[in-house]
Design a protein around this motif. Structure first.
Motif, PDB file in Angstrom:
ATOM      1  N   LEU A  26       6.845   7.723 -16.675  1.00 23.67           N
ATOM      2  CA  LEU A  26       7.929   8.653 -16.993  1.00 23.67           C
ATOM      3  C   LEU A  26       9.285   8.180 -16.464  1.00 23.67           C
ATOM      4  CD1 LEU A  26       6.212  12.090 -16.283  1.00 23.67           C
ATOM      5  CD2 LEU A  26       7.136  11.325 -18.473  1.00 23.67           C
ATOM      6  N   HIS A  27       9.266   7.506 -15.316  1.00 24.76           N
ATOM      7  CA  HIS A  27      10.509   7.055 -14.679  1.00 24.76           C
ATOM      8  C   HIS A  27      10.355   5.579 -14.277  1.00 24.76           C
ATOM      9  CE1 HIS A  27      13.772   8.097 -11.462  1.00 24.76           C
ATOM     10  NE2 HIS A  27      14.236   7.320 -12.401  1.00 24.76           N
ATOM     11  N   PRO A  28      10.289   4.678 -15.276  1.00 25.09           N
ATOM     12  CA  PRO A  28       9.982   3.274 -15.003  1.00 25.09           C
ATOM     13  C   PRO A  28      11.042   2.538 -14.192  1.00 25.09           C
ATOM     14  CG  PRO A  28      10.554   3.570 -17.312  1.00 25.09           C
ATOM     15  CD  PRO A  28      10.453   4.938 -16.704  1.00 25.09           C
ATOM     16  N   GLU A  29      12.245   3.071 -14.127  1.00 25.17           N
ATOM     17  CA  GLU A  29      13.288   2.400 -13.355  1.00 25.17           C
ATOM     18  C   GLU A  29      13.227   2.708 -11.856  1.00 25.17           C
ATOM     19  OE1 GLU A  29      15.264   5.979 -15.423  1.00 25.17           O
ATOM     20  OE2 GLU A  29      13.785   4.470 -15.955  1.00 25.17           O
ATOM     21  N   ASN A  30      12.233   3.501 -11.443  1.00 21.95           N
ATOM     22  CA  ASN A  30      12.054   3.831 -10.032  1.00 21.95           C
ATOM     23  C   ASN A  30      11.045   2.852  -9.419  1.00 21.95           C
ATOM     24  OD1 ASN A  30      11.040   4.989  -7.583  1.00 21.95           O
ATOM     25  ND2 ASN A  30      11.964   6.921  -8.192  1.00 21.95           N
ATOM     26  N   GLY A  31      11.549   1.889  -8.671  1.00 17.97           N
ATOM     27  CA  GLY A  31      10.695   0.865  -8.077  1.00 17.97           C
ATOM     28  C   GLY A  31       9.708   1.405  -7.064  1.00 17.97           C
ATOM     29  N   THR A  32      10.061   2.504  -6.406  1.00 16.68           N
ATOM     30  CA  THR A  32       9.165   3.091  -5.406  1.00 16.68           C
ATOM     31  C   THR A  32       7.873   3.583  -6.051  1.00 16.68           C
ATOM     32  OG1 THR A  32      11.058   3.714  -4.059  1.00 16.68           O
ATOM     33  CG2 THR A  32       8.985   4.883  -3.627  1.00 16.68           C
ATOM     34  N   TYR A  33       7.978   4.184  -7.226  1.00 13.33           N
ATOM     35  CA  TYR A  33       6.778   4.668  -7.908  1.00 13.33           C
ATOM     36  C   TYR A  33       5.848   3.508  -8.232  1.00 13.33           C
ATOM     37  CZ  TYR A  33       9.296   9.108  -8.673  1.00 13.33           C
ATOM     38  OH  TYR A  33       9.978  10.286  -8.515  1.00 13.33           O
ATOM     39  N   TRP A  34       6.422   2.421  -8.726  1.00 11.46           N
ATOM     40  CA  TRP A  34       5.607   1.248  -9.076  1.00 11.46           C
ATOM     41  C   TRP A  34       4.977   0.636  -7.828  1.00 11.46           C
ATOM     42  CZ3 TRP A  34       4.051   0.774 -13.770  1.00 11.46           C
ATOM     43  CH2 TRP A  34       4.855   1.153 -14.837  1.00 11.46           C
ATOM     44  N   ALA A  35       5.736   0.538  -6.747  1.00 10.93           N
ATOM     45  CA  ALA A  35       5.196  -0.049  -5.517  1.00 10.93           C
ATOM     46  C   ALA A  35       4.041   0.792  -4.980  1.00 10.93           C
ATOM     47  CB  ALA A  35       6.297  -0.176  -4.464  1.00 10.93           C
ATOM     48  N   GLU A  36       4.212   2.094  -5.014  1.00 11.19           N
ATOM     49  CA  GLU A  36       3.149   2.978  -4.531  1.00 11.19           C
ATOM     50  C   GLU A  36       1.913   2.888  -5.431  1.00 11.19           C
ATOM     51  OE1 GLU A  36       1.764   5.159  -1.488  1.00 11.19           O
ATOM     52  OE2 GLU A  36       3.755   4.296  -1.602  1.00 11.19           O
ATOM     53  N   LEU A  37       2.138   2.777  -6.735  1.00 11.03           N
ATOM     54  CA  LEU A  37       1.018   2.600  -7.668  1.00 11.03           C
ATOM     55  C   LEU A  37       0.276   1.302  -7.355  1.00 11.03           C
ATOM     56  CD1 LEU A  37      -0.611   3.405 -10.187  1.00 11.03           C
ATOM     57  CD2 LEU A  37       1.179   2.305 -11.574  1.00 11.03           C
ATOM     58  N   GLY A  38       1.023   0.242  -7.084  1.00 12.14           N
ATOM     59  CA  GLY A  38       0.396  -1.031  -6.723  1.00 12.14           C
ATOM     60  C   GLY A  38      -0.441  -0.908  -5.466  1.00 12.14           C
ATOM     61  N   THR A  39       0.089  -0.208  -4.483  1.00 13.03           N
ATOM     62  CA  THR A  39      -0.630  -0.011  -3.225  1.00 13.03           C
ATOM     63  C   THR A  39      -1.943   0.725  -3.461  1.00 13.03           C
ATOM     64  OG1 THR A  39       1.419   0.004  -1.966  1.00 13.03           O
ATOM     65  CG2 THR A  39      -0.484   1.086  -0.950  1.00 13.03           C
ATOM     66  N   LYS A  81       6.411  -4.819 -11.636  1.00  5.74           N
ATOM     67  CA  LYS A  81       7.310  -3.838 -12.244  1.00  5.74           C
ATOM     68  C   LYS A  81       8.216  -3.206 -11.189  1.00  5.74           C
ATOM     69  CE  LYS A  81       4.735  -2.906 -16.405  1.00  5.74           C
ATOM     70  NZ  LYS A  81       4.266  -1.899 -17.342  1.00  5.74           N
ATOM     71  N   SER A  82       7.697  -3.033  -9.988  1.00  6.17           N
ATOM     72  CA  SER A  82       8.508  -2.529  -8.891  1.00  6.17           C
ATOM     73  C   SER A  82       9.645  -3.508  -8.593  1.00  6.17           C
ATOM     74  CB  SER A  82       7.643  -2.334  -7.644  1.00  6.17           C
ATOM     75  OG  SER A  82       8.428  -1.967  -6.539  1.00  6.17           O
ATOM     76  N   LEU A  83       9.305  -4.773  -8.506  1.00 10.66           N
ATOM     77  CA  LEU A  83      10.320  -5.792  -8.241  1.00 10.66           C
ATOM     78  C   LEU A  83      11.376  -5.797  -9.338  1.00 10.66           C
ATOM     79  CD1 LEU A  83      11.360  -8.165  -6.568  1.00 10.66           C
ATOM     80  CD2 LEU A  83       9.795  -9.644  -7.869  1.00 10.66           C
ATOM     81  N   VAL A 120       8.703  -6.034  -1.627  1.00 12.53           N
ATOM     82  CA  VAL A 120       7.805  -6.176  -2.779  1.00 12.53           C
ATOM     83  C   VAL A 120       7.444  -7.645  -2.999  1.00 12.53           C
ATOM     84  CG1 VAL A 120       7.538  -5.789  -5.260  1.00 12.53           C
ATOM     85  CG2 VAL A 120       8.607  -4.039  -3.839  1.00 12.53           C
ATOM     86  N   LEU A 121       8.377  -8.540  -2.783  1.00 15.53           N
ATOM     87  CA  LEU A 121       8.042  -9.967  -2.877  1.00 15.53           C
ATOM     88  C   LEU A 121       6.951 -10.321  -1.863  1.00 15.53           C
ATOM     89  CD1 LEU A 121      11.607 -11.439  -3.405  1.00 15.53           C
ATOM     90  CD2 LEU A 121       9.660 -11.753  -4.961  1.00 15.53           C
ATOM     91  N   ALA A 122       7.047  -9.749  -0.671  1.00 12.51           N
ATOM     92  CA  ALA A 122       6.005  -9.970   0.330  1.00 12.51           C
ATOM     93  C   ALA A 122       4.674  -9.390  -0.136  1.00 12.51           C
ATOM     94  CB  ALA A 122       6.433  -9.361   1.668  1.00 12.51           C
ATOM     95  N   LEU A 123       4.704  -8.202  -0.744  1.00 13.31           N
ATOM     96  CA  LEU A 123       3.476  -7.611  -1.282  1.00 13.31           C
ATOM     97  C   LEU A 123       2.846  -8.510  -2.346  1.00 13.31           C
ATOM     98  CD1 LEU A 123       4.483  -3.861  -1.710  1.00 13.31           C
ATOM     99  CD2 LEU A 123       2.699  -4.751  -0.202  1.00 13.31           C
ATOM    100  N   LEU A 124       3.682  -9.170  -3.108  1.00 11.05           N
ATOM    101  CA  LEU A 124       3.200 -10.078  -4.157  1.00 11.05           C
ATOM    102  C   LEU A 124       2.699 -11.409  -3.593  1.00 11.05           C
ATOM    103  CD1 LEU A 124       5.914  -9.399  -6.858  1.00 11.05           C
ATOM    104  CD2 LEU A 124       3.444  -9.169  -7.213  1.00 11.05           C
ATOM    105  N   GLY A 125       2.809 -11.584  -2.280  1.00 11.92           N
ATOM    106  CA  GLY A 125       2.372 -12.830  -1.665  1.00 11.92           C
ATOM    107  C   GLY A 125       3.402 -13.939  -1.792  1.00 11.92           C
ATOM    108  N   ARG A 126       4.637 -13.570  -2.017  1.00 12.18           N
ATOM    109  CA  ARG A 126       5.711 -14.535  -2.224  1.00 12.18           C
ATOM    110  C   ARG A 126       6.678 -14.492  -1.035  1.00 12.18           C
ATOM    111  NH1 ARG A 126       7.691 -12.854  -8.101  1.00 12.18           N
ATOM    112  NH2 ARG A 126       9.409 -14.212  -7.483  1.00 12.18           N
TER     113      ARG A 126
END
Length: 167
Positions: free
Chosen positions: A62-75, A92-94, A117-123
């Protein structure tokens, strides 16, 4: 011939506007997403990750431009063992944080979100490079300086709880 040309032009214009990226969310969509995110946080506090995942997926949709939602979904996906789904959500969060940073280039918080988020991605190397670029661009920013000088990225990377959710 003119009618065919007109219809093809209309079709092309419709397709091209769809390719320009995601539309910005409406205020109603943002409110609904915030409510879903709140419900997901409640489920997460109860450690009911299976209940939180679809709520977060809907909020991010619903709100794809919110990086926090994507990061939390990834978690949450990472906690559920869905590594590929977590990677997609983290990416998508990045992307969302990068897009927001382009709109607000002086906002150091958006840079720090990208670093995380880059750290979460292993980068980790990309995270360090992003932080270094931001420090050069915003040398007087207190938050960036404090984050860098206190070696926060190294602390984050060494944290066992972070390692559980990182890729």
């Amino acid at each position: 011939m003119n009618r065919t040309t007109f219809l093809l032009s209309l079709l092309a214009a419709t397709l091209l506007t769809g390719c320009g990226g995601t539309k910005e969310s409406t205020p109603l969509q943002r409110k609904e997403a915030a409510l879903l995110f709140s419900e997901a946080q409640f489920s997460t506090n109860l450690r009911d990750f299976a209940a939180a995942e679809p709520l977060l997926a809907k909020a991010a949709d619903l709100h794809p431009e919110n990086g926090t939602y994507w990061a939390e979904l990834g978690t949450i996906r990472r906690r559920l063992g869905n590594t590929s789904g977590a990677k997609q959500a983290y990416q998508k969060s990045l992307d969302a944080f990068k897009a927001s940073a382009k709109k607000s280039p002086e906002d150091a918080e958006l840079v720090l979100q990208q670093v995380y988020v880059l750290a979460l991605l292993g980068r980790a190397d990309d995270a360090r490079a992003t932080l270094d670029r931001a420090l050069k661009k915003l040398p007087d920013d207190r938050a960036l300086k404090a984050f860098s000088q206190s070696k926060q990225l190294d602390r984050i990377l060494a944290d066992p709880k972070f390692k559980e959710i990182a890729l």
